[in-house]
Structure formats: structure tokens, C-alpha cells
Design an enzyme around this catalytic site. Structure first.
Site, short mmCIF file in Angstrom:
data_model
loop_
_atom_site.label_atom_id
_atom_site.label_comp_id
_atom_site.label_asym_id
_atom_site.label_seq_id
_atom_site.Cartn_x
_atom_site.Cartn_y
_atom_site.Cartn_z
N GLU A 205 0.95 -1.32 -0.02
CA GLU A 205 -0.02 -0.02 0.08
C GLU A 205 0.92 1.24 0.05
OE1 GLU A 205 -2.65 -2.78 -0.53
OE2 GLU A 205 -1.33 -2.86 1.33
N ASN A 283 -1.03 -7.06 -4.11
CA ASN A 283 -1.49 -6.21 -5.05
C ASN A 283 -0.47 -5.39 -5.75
OD1 ASN A 283 -1.69 -4.90 -2.37
ND2 ASN A 283 -1.81 -3.06 -3.64
N ASP A 325 -7.75 -4.89 -5.28
CA ASP A 325 -6.76 -5.13 -4.16
C ASP A 325 -7.12 -6.75 -3.85
OD1 ASP A 325 -4.77 -4.76 -2.08
OD2 ASP A 325 -6.46 -4.42 -0.82
#
Length: 604
Positions: A205, A283, A325
Site C-alpha cells: 500500500e 496487489n 486489491d
């Protein structure tokens, strides 16, 4: 760093006389029993210790023990409970390890405890000194450690790998896995493979670049490194060992691969039959897929790495050009699939995207893919011939096309939510029932894209979301899946999400926990609930079982937390009153007290 000692164990001697194993006073020195390669290789069959994350390198989480079974589990009672400390509760997701009469278990905030397995008495505690500014995405959890020789090795929230002396808790070596100021962290349990400690990394992230690395377990020296994003260089023994995906057409546009994510943040499994280490990758970064056209290899995939070199032998991408995601980090469990009278070396994966995959573990060929949740909105099916998903086109809109002042792209309703049909919590495989036991969740989300620019150490999403309920009566479901067909044989529905790991045994049982604090046992063949115990906080840890002196013990961590209360939207609101905690619970079968002598005489 804080180390406390209780019942200190003498381990090292500093004189020549001590090196011979005796002290000047004639007292024999007790050296630590080492964890050997043989211990690790045989862990799936050994019943008196647990030295691997997964109860064996293949991660099947199956125990051959039978003393606690369908007939006796109703008599399971607590043997003791151990508290991790009052002011540092939060989520407790670790799997304990058991060796030489001791339990080793990690806890929130990068702590590790050594506990007497018979009494629950603390032996030592190691508390890692964490700097300000750490950036874990999903709570301050830790999922476990690795044992090798006289060391116990675990990772920390500031992306360091630490090896401690198993008897004293003193640090032996430390290695940096990544720059925590750039968003790198580490929460998974390391894996021991052929004298090496193998690790991934967290931080997708924040636009990090994922990698799997192997180090000499005794020294921490790097052996090989394999980036999980196409275009980055791998290394073996300090020398360049080929660019990741170098022979394939580039699947990233421009410089997006330089901050491409793909963090293998959950940990891996190892299959000695093929000498392959299997790692799932996370991701791609950012979530806004419009910024990075292409399949974005090797994100949201399963990688098969040569254990000796780190070279990728095959890969399978479950969600190409991931825009939801959905990651691909979930564990890939090797098992032998019986089909059409033949035994296939296979592997199974319950992906966050909602599909249950069966692959040939020797080459990555897709054998089957079926839904294991009730609603999947992003793909109609997985094409068995091509291995590719047949997408529905349900992707969030491009913010560049937005006409409003907020510059948000058109939102979509997507299922499952980004928290996944199954998230981090490991499933289990029982070779007797030939079923996989999957902790699944039913939820959805409103998802939209936003403009985003990479900045070191800042969140790199380019998306907004709200997690929503799909069903009023349940969210979580423990499901028994037949890998030959992909069909669900039975299920147990739970009001709150299923967020803990699973254990299955030759005693015909399946163990897991719930956020409501209940630790439960089910009939492995029918799904009938046979036993439960209230631990006082959410059970999101991973159960294990072992035997000592003819008694079978079962242990699990209790302590609510993790991603759901932080990211869960409407789901988090529904379960906001669940209490945090921090304890290790150990259970065994109840033994009736011996009758007093006078009572025995009267009975005669």
C-alpha cells in the site's frame, strides 16, 4: 529492546573446561537441543513437537494425533492461559511453536515469548525496539517465528529479521529487510528451507517493490534475492542472477514497475518433492489500475521459486491487472490429488478474488477453479484452457474521465470486498477426509478510483472504498471443499467474519476460532459443532496440537484485532463492541480426580 528472564537456563560456558561439557565444580552443563533439518523435514509426522509454520513445510496444518477426537473432544478443558500484557493487546494472529518442553509464540508490537509448555510460566520475553514512524497497513500483528539450530527467528514491524538465542532470548544477529520509512514492514512467519531462512516483505500500500529472499539461517547472510515485480534484478551469492521476467514481454507501462508493489507479505510453503518454494504476491501499486495498463507481472500471483537459486520456475496470475486489491498472497498448499485413478502432484489456493484454484505444482498448469463464496462480481469464471479469468467488466472508472469537482472515477459495486473471499488466515487439508477447510467471508464494497502520485512513505492507493454486508445473518463461513470437484461439502456460518487459522486432525476434527471469542471444534466429515470455549477475546490466531507424556494438548492465541476493525466499514461498525485481548490458551482432556481412599473402601 527488553529481555526479561524467569527460571534462567544456563547455556554457554566461557572456559576451556566448560567447552568439554563440564564445569570446574564437576557439574554437567545443559546445552540446548538443536532443531535439525531432519526435525523440520519430519514435522508433519512428528507429534511431540511443532517446529514449522504450518505443521510441516507444505503447510497442510494436519496432525496425526487422535487422542482428542469426535468422542472425547467434549471433555476438552483449559490446562493454563498466558497473558501477553495488558497495555499491548491488539490483534494476536500467531501460530505457536513447540520444542524441547517450551512454547515459542510471537505477539503484537514485535514481541516474542518463551513459555514453559507444562506450566505456562514465562521463561523469557523479547520486545523489539520499534522506531517512531512505522507504517504497518493492517494492525501491529505478528504471525509467527521459525526455529533452526539453537535460534528462533522472527520479523518485526520496522522490516527487520531478528535471530535470538532460543534459551536466553538474547539477540544473535539482525538483518534489515527494507526501509521502514518507505513503507516496508514484516509480519509473516519465516520459512526454513535447506539451512536458509526465507522471507517475503510487506508494504504494497506504499508502493514498495516486493521480494522473496533467502539467508543463511545461522548468520543472516543473504544467499539469494528475487524481486516479485517484473524488471528488477535478482541476486545469488552477491552476483546478478537475472531480471525478474526478463524473457517475457513487459507488462508495465512507463516507470510504474519501479513502485509496483507485489509484496509477498504472507509467507510461503516448501515442497521437497519438487524443491520449489511457493509464494503468493500482493496487489500491484497503486490500487488505481488506470495508472498502470497491462497484466502487471508478477503481482497477484503464485510464484514457484527454485529453493537453491530463487529463480522463478513457473507462475500463475490469479488476478491479472488487479484493480480491486484482491492480492494473490494466500497460501499455496501442496497435496496429492487423486483423479481418474491417478495421483497428481497438485496444490490448492483459496484466493482473495473468490475462486478456489487447483494447480499442477510441478508446472503451474491450472486443473480447476471454482467459486467458494456466494457472489463474485469481477469475473464470470476462470477459463480452464487458458487459465485466464473471464471478466465481467466491473472495474471502477478512470478519474481522468470524471466531470465532477471531486475528480473521482465512477464507483462500482464489487464482491468480494478487497478484504477477500479469504484473507490471510490459513486453511487446512485433511488427507483422511481429502477435504480442504477454508475460513471464508461474504462481503462486498463500493469502490472508486482517485488521482494519485507516488511519494515515498505515503499511502499509494488512488482509491476509496466502503466495505458492505452481503447477508444480514452471517459474514464468515468455514467451508469444507472437495478439491476434485470444487464443491462445498459442508459449511458453518458465523455472524462475524472468520479471521483465524484452521487446524485439522486424524481424530476427525477441525479447530478454528471466531471474533466473538469462541474457540470451536467441528466434525471434519459433517461440519457438526462438537465443542466450544469462550476465551474472552476474538480468536484470530492459528491453532496447533502436540503430545507430551501421553497427553494431547491444543493451543491457540486469543486477541481481537487485525484489518477488519481498521478497514471494515459497515462490517467494522457491526462488530465494534468486540473486546481486544492478548493471551495464549492451552487445552487438554479433563482427567477425573482420583477418589479418596475412604471413598474407594466404601465403594467396595
Amino acid at each position: 529492546m527488553k529481555i526479561s528472564f524467569i527460571n534462567k537456563t544456563l547455556r554457554y560456558c566461557i572456559s576451556a573446561a566448560l567447552l568439554t561439557g563440564s564445569m570446574a565444580f564437576g557439574t554437567q552443563v545443559a546445552f540446548a537441543k538443536p532443531v535439525t533439518d531432519e526435525d523440520i523435514a519430519n514435522d508433519a509426522k512428528t507429534t511431540d513437537q511443532i517446529v514449522t509454520y504450518g505443521l510441516g513445510t507444505q503447510g497442510q496444518r494436519f496432525s496425526p494425533l487422535t487422542q482428542v477426537n469426535k468422542d472425547t473432544v467434549a471433555d476438552l478443558v483449559p490446562a493454563w492461559s498466558f497473558s501477553f500484557g495488558g497495555e499491548k493487546q491488539r490483534g494476536q494472529q500467531a501460530q505457536p511453536l513447540i520444542f524441547d518442553g517450551k512454547i515459542y509464540v510471537t505477539a503484537s508490537y514485535s514481541r516474542l515469548f518463551a513459555i514453559d509448555a507444562a506450566t505456562g510460566q514465562e521463561i523469557w520475553e523479547y520486545e523489539h525496539r520499534l522506531p517512531d514512524g512505522i507504517m504497518p497497513c493492517c494492525d501491529v500483528i505478528n504471525r509467527g517465528a521459525a526455529l533452526y539450530d539453537n535460534l528462533i527467528i522472527f520479523g518485526t514491524l520496522n522490516a527487520e529479521l531478528v535471530a535470538l538465542d532460543r534459551e536466553t532470548g538474547k539477540r544473535v544477529w539482525k538483518e534489515v529487510l527494507g526501509d521502514y520509512k518507505a513503507g516496508y514492514s514484516f509480519t509473516a512467519a519465516p520459512t526454513i528451507v535447506k539451512n536458509m531462512v526465507v522471507t517475503g516483505i510487506s508494504g504494497g500500500e506504499f508502493g514498495v517493490v516486493g521480494k522473496v529472499e533467502a539467508r543463511d539461517a545461522k548468520t543472516g547472510k543473504l544467499v539469494w534475492s528475487r524481486p516479485t515485480v517484473q524488471g528488477h534484478m535478482g541476486y545469488l551469492n552477491g552476483k546478478e542472477n537475472g531480471i525478474t521476467g526478463g524473457d517475457l514481454p513487459m507488462t508495465w507501462e512507463g516507470d510504474m514497475w519501479k513502485t509496483g508493489g507485489g509484496a509477498p507479505w504472507l509467507g510461503g510453503t516448501y515442497d521437497p518433492e519438487t524443491n520449489l518454494i511457493f509464494y503468493g504476491t500482493g496487489n500491484p501499486s497503486p490500487w488505481n489500475a488506470h495508472t498502470r495498463p497491462g497484466d502487471n507481472l508478477f503481482t497477484s500471483s503464485t510464484l514457484a521459486l527454485d529453493a537453491d537459486t530463487g529463480v522463478i520456475k513457473w507462475f500463475y496470475q490469479t488476478t491479472p491487472h488487479d484493480g480491486w486489491d484482491y492480492d494473490g498472497v494466500n497460501e499455496f498448499i501442496p497435496f496429492d490429488l487423486e483423479k481418474d485413478g491417478k495421483i497428481i502432484k497438485a496444490g490448492a489456493k483459496a484466493d482473495r478474488n473468490g475462486f478456489f484454484y487447483i494447480l499442477d505444482r510441478t508446472n503451474g498448469k491450472l486443473l480447476n477453479a471454482t467459486p467458494f463464496v456466494t457472489q463474485i462480481g469481477w469475473a464470470k469464471e476462470i477459463n480452464i484452457e487458458t487459465g485466464k479469468p473471464v471478466e465481467t467488466g466491473n472495474r471502477p472508472g478512470n478519474p481522468a474521465d470524471a466531470k465532477g469537482d471531486d475528480k473521482k472515477g465512477t464507483p462500482v459495486f464489487a464482491a468480494p470486498s478487497f478484504l477477500g473471499g479469504k484473507n490471510w488466515m490459513p486453511m487446512a487439508y485433511n488427507p483422511n477426509t481429502k477435504l480442504f477447510y477454508v475460513p471464508a467471508n461474504e462481503w462486498s464494497m463500493d469502490l472508486w478510483n482517485e488521482p494519485i502520485t507516488y511519494k515515498k512513505g505515503a499511502a499509494y492507493l488512488g482509491a476509496g472504498f466502503t466495505v458492505k454486508l452481503l447477508h444480514e445473518d452471517y459474514i464468515g463461513a468455514l467451508r469444507a471443499i472437495d478439491p476434485t470437484t470444487g464443491k462445498i461439502k459442508w459449511e458453518y456460518k458465523n455472524v462475524a467474519p472468520m479471521w483465524g487459522g484452521v487446524l485439522t486432525t486424524a481424530g476427525g476434527l477441525v479447530f478454528t476460532g471466531t471474533p466473538e471469542g469462541l474457540f470451536k471444534a467441528f466434525d471434519a466429515e459433517t461440519g457438526k459443532e462438537l465443542w466450544s470455549f469462550q476465551t474472552g477475546s476474538g480468536v484470530i490466531g492459528i491453532p496447533v496440537t502436540w503430545e507430551t507424556n501421553g497427553e494431547q494438548f491444543i493451543a491457540v492465541n486469543s486477541g481481537w484485532g487485525g484489518a477488519v476493525p481498521l478497514w471494515g466499514g459497515e462490517v467494522a461498525k457491526k462488530i465494534k463492541n468486540f473486546n481486544q485481548g492478548g493471551s495464549l490458551w492451552v487445552f487438554k482432556l479433563h482427567k477425573p480426580a482420583a477418589k479418596p481412599a475412604a471413598e474407594k473402601t466404601a465403594a467396595k
